[in-house]
Scaffold this motif. Structure first.
Motif, short mmCIF file in Angstrom:
data_model
loop_
_atom_site.label_atom_id
_atom_site.label_comp_id
_atom_site.label_asym_id
_atom_site.label_seq_id
_atom_site.Cartn_x
_atom_site.Cartn_y
_atom_site.Cartn_z
N SER A 100 9.23 6.62 4.61
CA SER A 100 8.54 7.74 4.00
C SER A 100 9.49 8.69 3.30
CB SER A 100 7.78 8.52 5.09
OG SER A 100 8.69 9.08 6.03
N ARG A 101 8.91 9.59 2.54
CA ARG A 101 9.65 10.68 1.91
C ARG A 101 8.79 11.92 1.85
NH1 ARG A 101 14.46 9.88 0.01
NH2 ARG A 101 15.15 7.85 -0.78
N LYS A 102 9.45 13.08 1.94
CA LYS A 102 8.81 14.35 1.63
C LYS A 102 9.26 14.72 0.21
CE LYS A 102 8.90 17.52 4.81
NZ LYS A 102 7.45 17.74 5.16
N PRO A 142 4.08 -1.24 3.50
CA PRO A 142 3.62 0.05 2.99
C PRO A 142 4.71 1.11 2.96
CG PRO A 142 2.93 -0.23 5.26
CD PRO A 142 3.56 -1.53 4.86
N PHE A 143 4.40 2.20 2.27
CA PHE A 143 5.31 3.35 2.15
C PHE A 143 4.43 4.60 2.16
CE2 PHE A 143 8.60 6.12 0.64
CZ PHE A 143 9.80 5.45 0.76
N GLU A 159 10.58 4.42 -6.37
CA GLU A 159 11.21 3.80 -5.21
C GLU A 159 10.16 3.24 -4.25
OE1 GLU A 159 14.52 5.20 -1.99
OE2 GLU A 159 12.70 6.38 -2.18
N ALA A 160 9.13 4.03 -3.98
CA ALA A 160 8.10 3.61 -3.03
C ALA A 160 7.33 2.40 -3.54
CB ALA A 160 7.15 4.78 -2.77
N LEU A 161 6.97 2.41 -4.82
CA LEU A 161 6.22 1.29 -5.38
C LEU A 161 7.04 0.01 -5.40
CD1 LEU A 161 4.40 3.19 -8.24
CD2 LEU A 161 3.30 2.06 -6.30
N GLU A 162 8.32 0.13 -5.69
CA GLU A 162 9.20 -1.04 -5.66
C GLU A 162 9.28 -1.62 -4.26
OE1 GLU A 162 11.55 -4.18 -6.38
OE2 GLU A 162 10.46 -2.95 -7.85
N HIS A 163 9.36 -0.74 -3.26
CA HIS A 163 9.37 -1.18 -1.86
C HIS A 163 8.10 -1.97 -1.55
CE1 HIS A 163 9.92 -0.68 2.56
NE2 HIS A 163 8.58 -0.64 2.55
N CYS A 215 0.84 -1.19 0.00
CA CYS A 215 0.00 0.00 0.00
C CYS A 215 0.88 1.25 0.00
CB CYS A 215 -0.91 0.00 1.23
SG CYS A 215 -2.24 1.21 1.16
N LEU A 216 0.69 2.10 -0.99
CA LEU A 216 1.39 3.38 -1.05
C LEU A 216 0.43 4.48 -0.62
CD1 LEU A 216 3.63 5.34 -1.74
CD2 LEU A 216 2.97 5.18 -4.16
#
Length: 334
Positions: A215-217, A243-244, A232-236, A180-181
């Motif tokens: 997380s990232r801003k 989740p990310f 990057e988030a989706l690959e994680h 889940c993103l």
């Protein structure tokens, strides 16, 4: 906890290829022009109820859309037209739903805030603040349960990021390592209230830290920055790590909804954002530096204008739902 909000994103060469830049420009311009036309139709009385426009935030959904894979479901709140178009829903069908016509995606019953497309894996459009967060987490749970290679994209505003069901969803997603993103579209203002006055959290990207969610801003006005972070988030999420969370720092040019005069901020603030940070103009300048000439932009502008005009014409001339529709799509208990 894995990746933190401050860690740099590895990058070799340009973030976007020429093909990706061209696609991003066209999709952002389509969302912008569609929303501008929707605003006009609302003023003419063709669209009733609430109508929340996405003007200014186009880089968020388009950048994430570039990084998504076919079949990834998405869900969002009431500021939803941009997500629908990027998901592949037709401009005709979306605009017809806005005008309450039978040719709309919810047969004229959902309006601006409540339309769906199972075919395009778009699950709304939700009028209750934060409601989509728990539902989107459920979509991720379904994907994990079925061992599907899909990541659920859950969009929310900065206001929804403080809702109780959002934190419950973070807990469930982290506990079960759900794909889940979560995307916080922080456009700075809720319904007339600046985020600084509404949230004790001064860094929304860290709101999921208690559950160990990385997380990232992200600069949500830069489509390339969004794309890199989303990749990057989706690959994680897709690799089974759970989740990310991405906080997109973005900005809406219009009021919270069409009925909002937006007197809680200075006009000069909006003008400054348009002049210096507009996502479409920023990308256009970058593309020009890479040798893409004015002929491309003129062709895309003309094509998008034609698509939006066709959608508006279709929407205002389509028939309204038949009276028999009052009795369809209704659950009745005995």
């Amino acid at each position: 906890m894995g990746v933190t909000a401050d860690a740099p994103i590895p990058q070799n060469g340009p973030a976007l290829s020429q093909e990706e830049m061209e696609r991003a420009y066209r999709e952002m311009l389509l969302v912008r022009r569609f929303e501008e036309r929707a605003g006009q139709l609302y003023g003419m009385g063709e669209i009733g109820g609430f109508c929340h426009l996405y003007i200014g935030q186009e880089a968020v959904v388009v950048g994430i859309g570039l990084a998504m894979k076919e079949g990834d479901p998405s869900i969002t709140s009431y500021r939803d037209h941009g997500q629908m178009l990027v998901a592949g829903m037709t401009a005709r069908g979306v605009m017809a739903e806005l005008t309450g016509r039978s040719g709309g995606y919810s047969h004229g019953k959902g309006g601006s805030m409540h339309m769906f497309s199972r075919e395009k894996e778009f699950y709304g459009g939700h009028g209750i603040v934060g409601a989509q967060v728990s539902l989107g987490t459920g979509l991720a749970f379904a994907s994990a349960y079925r061992n599907e290679d899909r990541v659920s994209i859950v969009y929310m505003g900065e206001g929804a990021s403080s809702q109780g069901q959002t934190f419950e969803s973070f807990n469930l997603a982290a506990l079960h390592k759900l794909p889940c993103l979560y995307v916080i579209e922080n456009n700075r203002y809720g319904m007339g209230t600046a985020i600084e006055r509404a949230s004790a959290s001064k860094d929304l990207s860290k709101n999921a830290a208690p559950w160990g969610i990385p997380s990232r801003k992200v600069d949500g006005m830069d489509v390339a920055a969004v794309y890199l972070a989303a990749q990057e988030a989706l690959e994680h999420c897709r690799s089974g790590k759970g989740p990310f969370l991405l906080e997109m720092e973005t900005y809406r040019y219009r009021g919270h909804s069409m009925s909002d005069p937006a007197k809680y901020r200075q006009r000069s603030e909006v003008d400054e954002m348009r002049r210096t940070r507009d996502p479409i103009e920023t990308l256009k300048a970058e593309m020009t530096k890479h040798g893409i000439d004015d002929a491309f932009f003129k062709a895309v502008d003309a094509d998008v204008k034609a698509v939006v005009k066709d959608a508006a014409d279709f929407a205002v001339t389509s028939p309204e739902p038949d009276e028999s529709e009052l009795w369809t799509d209704v659950l009745v208990g005995e």
